[in-house]
Write a protein that holds these residues in place. Sequence first.
Motif, PDB file in Angstrom:
ATOM      1  N   ARG A  31       0.826  -1.202   0.000  1.00  0.00           N
ATOM      2  CA  ARG A  31       0.000   0.000   0.000  1.00  0.00           C
ATOM      3  C   ARG A  31       0.870   1.266   0.000  1.00  0.00           C
ATOM      4  N   ARG A  32       1.954   1.208   0.802  1.00  0.00           N
ATOM      5  CA  ARG A  32       2.823   2.402   0.879  1.00  0.00           C
ATOM      6  C   ARG A  32       3.471   2.695  -0.469  1.00  0.00           C
ATOM      7  N   VAL A  33       3.870   1.622  -1.150  1.00  0.00           N
ATOM      8  CA  VAL A  33       4.494   1.797  -2.470  1.00  0.00           C
ATOM      9  C   VAL A  33       3.472   2.381  -3.443  1.00  0.00           C
ATOM     10  N   ARG A  34       2.253   1.818  -3.398  1.00  0.00           N
ATOM     11  CA  ARG A  34       1.199   2.285  -4.303  1.00  0.00           C
ATOM     12  C   ARG A  34       0.907   3.773  -4.081  1.00  0.00           C
ATOM     13  N   ARG A  35       0.858   4.139  -2.812  1.00  0.00           N
ATOM     14  CA  ARG A  35       0.562   5.542  -2.501  1.00  0.00           C
ATOM     15  C   ARG A  35       1.635   6.463  -3.070  1.00  0.00           C
ATOM     16  N   LYS A  36       2.895   6.031  -2.874  1.00  0.00           N
ATOM     17  CA  LYS A  36       4.008   6.849  -3.371  1.00  0.00           C
ATOM     18  C   LYS A  36       3.919   6.970  -4.898  1.00  0.00           C
ATOM     19  N   MET A  37       3.652   5.839  -5.543  1.00  0.00           N
ATOM     20  CA  MET A  37       3.582   5.860  -7.010  1.00  0.00           C
ATOM     21  C   MET A  37       2.435   6.742  -7.494  1.00  0.00           C
ATOM     22  N   ASN A  38       1.302   6.652  -6.830  1.00  0.00           N
ATOM     23  CA  ASN A  38       0.159   7.487  -7.227  1.00  0.00           C
ATOM     24  C   ASN A  38       0.495   8.968  -7.096  1.00  0.00           C
ATOM     25  N   ARG A  39       1.171   9.291  -5.991  1.00  0.00           N
ATOM     26  CA  ARG A  39       1.547  10.712  -5.787  1.00  0.00           C
ATOM     27  C   ARG A  39       2.452  11.187  -6.919  1.00  0.00           C
ATOM     28  N   VAL A  40       3.412  10.326  -7.291  1.00  0.00           N
ATOM     29  CA  VAL A  40       4.355  10.716  -8.349  1.00  0.00           C
ATOM     30  C   VAL A  40       3.624  10.855  -9.682  1.00  0.00           C
ATOM     31  N   LEU A  41       2.722   9.902  -9.963  1.00  0.00           N
ATOM     32  CA  LEU A  41       1.975   9.970 -11.227  1.00  0.00           C
ATOM     33  C   LEU A  41       1.131  11.247 -11.294  1.00  0.00           C
ATOM     34  N   LYS A  42       0.608  11.637 -10.139  1.00  0.00           N
ATOM     35  CA  LYS A  42      -0.278  12.806 -10.109  1.00  0.00           C
ATOM     36  C   LYS A  42       0.494  14.123 -10.150  1.00  0.00           C
ATOM     37  N   HIS A  43       1.602  14.165  -9.422  1.00  0.00           N
ATOM     38  CA  HIS A  43       2.225  15.481  -9.209  1.00  0.00           C
ATOM     39  C   HIS A  43       3.567  15.676  -9.918  1.00  0.00           C
ATOM     40  N   CYS A  44       4.160  14.625 -10.457  1.00  0.00           N
ATOM     41  CA  CYS A  44       5.525  14.791 -11.001  1.00  0.00           C
ATOM     42  C   CYS A  44       5.574  14.424 -12.473  1.00  0.00           C
ATOM     43  N   HIS A  45       5.049  15.277 -13.318  1.00  0.00           N
ATOM     44  CA  HIS A  45       5.021  14.947 -14.748  1.00  0.00           C
ATOM     45  C   HIS A  45       6.271  15.414 -15.485  1.00  0.00           C
ATOM     46  N   GLY A  46       7.085  16.246 -14.862  1.00  0.00           N
ATOM     47  CA  GLY A  46       8.245  16.808 -15.567  1.00  0.00           C
ATOM     48  C   GLY A  46       9.287  15.749 -15.895  1.00  0.00           C
ATOM     49  N   ASN A  47      10.004  15.979 -16.985  1.00  0.00           N
ATOM     50  CA  ASN A  47      11.099  15.072 -17.350  1.00  0.00           C
ATOM     51  C   ASN A  47      12.274  15.350 -16.407  1.00  0.00           C
ATOM     52  N   SER A  49      15.229  15.197 -16.698  1.00  0.00           N
ATOM     53  CA  SER A  49      16.396  15.842 -17.318  1.00  0.00           C
ATOM     54  C   SER A  49      16.161  17.330 -17.577  1.00  0.00           C
ATOM     55  N   ALA A  50      14.898  17.780 -17.459  1.00  0.00           N
ATOM     56  CA  ALA A  50      14.595  19.183 -17.765  1.00  0.00           C
ATOM     57  C   ALA A  50      15.087  20.098 -16.645  1.00  0.00           C
ATOM     58  N   LEU A  51      15.441  21.313 -17.039  1.00  0.00           N
ATOM     59  CA  LEU A  51      16.056  22.209 -16.055  1.00  0.00           C
ATOM     60  C   LEU A  51      15.044  23.056 -15.290  1.00  0.00           C
ATOM     61  N   TYR A  52      13.818  23.174 -15.809  1.00  0.00           N
ATOM     62  CA  TYR A  52      12.822  24.029 -15.137  1.00  0.00           C
ATOM     63  C   TYR A  52      12.215  23.306 -13.924  1.00  0.00           C
ATOM     64  N   GLY A  53      11.345  24.019 -13.218  1.00  0.00           N
ATOM     65  CA  GLY A  53      10.843  23.561 -11.922  1.00  0.00           C
ATOM     66  C   GLY A  53      10.297  22.147 -11.883  1.00  0.00           C
ATOM     67  N   SER A  54       9.366  21.799 -12.809  1.00  0.00           N
ATOM     68  CA  SER A  54       8.740  20.468 -12.706  1.00  0.00           C
ATOM     69  C   SER A  54       9.754  19.366 -13.007  1.00  0.00           C
ATOM     70  N   GLY A  55      10.739  19.694 -13.866  1.00  0.00           N
ATOM     71  CA  GLY A  55      11.810  18.733 -14.150  1.00  0.00           C
ATOM     72  C   GLY A  55      12.668  18.510 -12.902  1.00  0.00           C
ATOM     73  N   ARG A  56      12.961  19.627 -12.232  1.00  0.00           N
ATOM     74  CA  ARG A  56      13.803  19.517 -11.022  1.00  0.00           C
ATOM     75  C   ARG A  56      13.081  18.720  -9.943  1.00  0.00           C
ATOM     76  N   LYS A  57      11.749  18.909  -9.898  1.00  0.00           N
ATOM     77  CA  LYS A  57      10.960  18.172  -8.895  1.00  0.00           C
ATOM     78  C   LYS A  57      11.068  16.657  -9.173  1.00  0.00           C
ATOM     79  N   SER A  58      10.963  16.285 -10.446  1.00  0.00           N
ATOM     80  CA  SER A  58      11.080  14.863 -10.807  1.00  0.00           C
ATOM     81  C   SER A  58      12.491  14.344 -10.535  1.00  0.00           C
ATOM     82  N   ALA A  59      13.474  15.189 -10.829  1.00  0.00           N
ATOM     83  CA  ALA A  59      14.874  14.767 -10.598  1.00  0.00           C
ATOM     84  C   ALA A  59      15.088  14.485  -9.106  1.00  0.00           C
TER      85      ALA A  59
END
Length: 512
Positions: A31-47, A49-59
């Motif tokens: 369940r904990r893994v699923r929750r983490k993955m869902n959060r990432v799918l929802k909130h971390c769409h940036g690549n 490798s990208a230098l802007y904010g959403s990319g840095r968040k994913s990095a």
Amino acid sequence: MEIQHLEFLKHLRPFPRHVYLDHNATTPVSRRVRRKMNRVLKHCHGNPSALYGSGRKSAAVLEEARQQVADAIHAEPGEIYFTGCATESNNAVLQSLSRHFYPGKKKIISSPIEHPSVLRTLEFLQAQGIVVEYCPVDRHGRVRLDELERMIDGDTFLVCCMLANNETGTIQDIPAVATIARRHAALVLSDCVQALGKIPIDVRAWGIDYASFSAHKLYGPKGVGALYVRQGSPFAPFMHGGHQEGGMRAGTESLHNIAGFGAACRDAAKLLAHAEPIRALKRQLTQGLKEIKPDLVVNSPETDGLPNTLSLTFPNVNNAELLAVLDQRGIAVSAGSACSAHDDRPSSTLKAIGLSDQAARATIRISLGCDTPARDIRYTLKVFRDHFAGRTLLVSMIEPEQLNEAVLFNENTYVLDVRSQSLRKKCKSLPNAHEASFAALEKCLRQIPKEKHILVACQGGGLSYIASYYLRSKGFELVSNLRGGVSGWKKRHGDLYQKYAGQNVTVLRPAK
Ligand code: PLP
């Protein structure tokens, strides 16, 4: 309420029981893994490798997961590369090092009980000129260190030895293997897939150079692996393209999977705490089975193997039949041979520890999980007891010799071929066969006539056993399993195969 108003209840089937005892094949996502993955799918769409904010968040998510994997195995985050699976990790090391050392050094020493992702890659490399030698193992599959010492020489660039075996649970003395390798300037790759989350791992203290891991074996997602490369050890990219993973593994990272892997590794220490309760349940199961079947042979080491893994040989019992009976009662276990949907060959691990083909075909693997309750073990024992006391549904067998023209062309015979497409290409179907791959069978049930004699066939006679029991459980009364499968029939009736195979075949279309 009057009793007749409850009449409909008699049509309800009892709630089907599901007992999952195949955790070495894969584990459910926690369940904990699923929750983490869902959060990432929802909130971390940036690549990442990208230098802007959403990319840095994913990095940042990527680097957090790298740290979590590193912590679980006592490595530095800079030594961890994410891959698509452990199969890729093993391939990457074996192929990269062969390119690096050949032809200066030519030899890899491995063991005969490695996972196919190692064994098949070694076969491939052998065809390219690499010399591959297999160090013998003892009855439980432990690598004979004296033999390793004897085999290793100045031409050896790699010793490849798994930490824990997926079929028997045997644990190797990896620090001792690494000591021998180092004395001869050879590198060490250890497939640690089955060990992570079950026993402590310390890649640094053990002195190994490469190690492979897979998230789906420790309650993480499928489709993500990791590779540990010790700082300074040679390694060249296996995938070419972008500069991801420090240029070592091109391709945009599967961020939600990697985050799930990190979360699973964060829980690895907690999983280790389950080892003793799991081992106690395994002991209870072994003891119970020995009482039911006194000639049972336990192939797994009794005390020092993985806490959850049991390899069991039931002399003179067909493992496919056992699997089918258990499956029908909602219990999932696996066999090292003859029952895989794609491969009918006996397992190389079981053969290497000295089992005959026949014994390998009488062997099943049970692997418990951290959440296996005691009631599942009691239920499993009850099902085994019922089966060996003759209290289960029966499927009749038909021998390949019996399958002559009279049976094949009898209007009451309905031939059902449950092989996959790839196997059908290797060997044609029986005449008048109805093809429905095992995976699609459930959706084809309505097209199969209940009044006919259903003759179920697969490639080697294992998978069709499971399909036959499945049909019996769905109300088909007259079901026979073709022993030895289509390939057995082809061997016995080469003339009929030449004359009729592949004729008048119907492909069943799964219902939508
Ligand atoms: N190595 C071992 C010991 C395994 O048990 C497995 C999976 O069954 C693998 C490697 C391959 O892992 P993956 O499914 O991530 O490719």
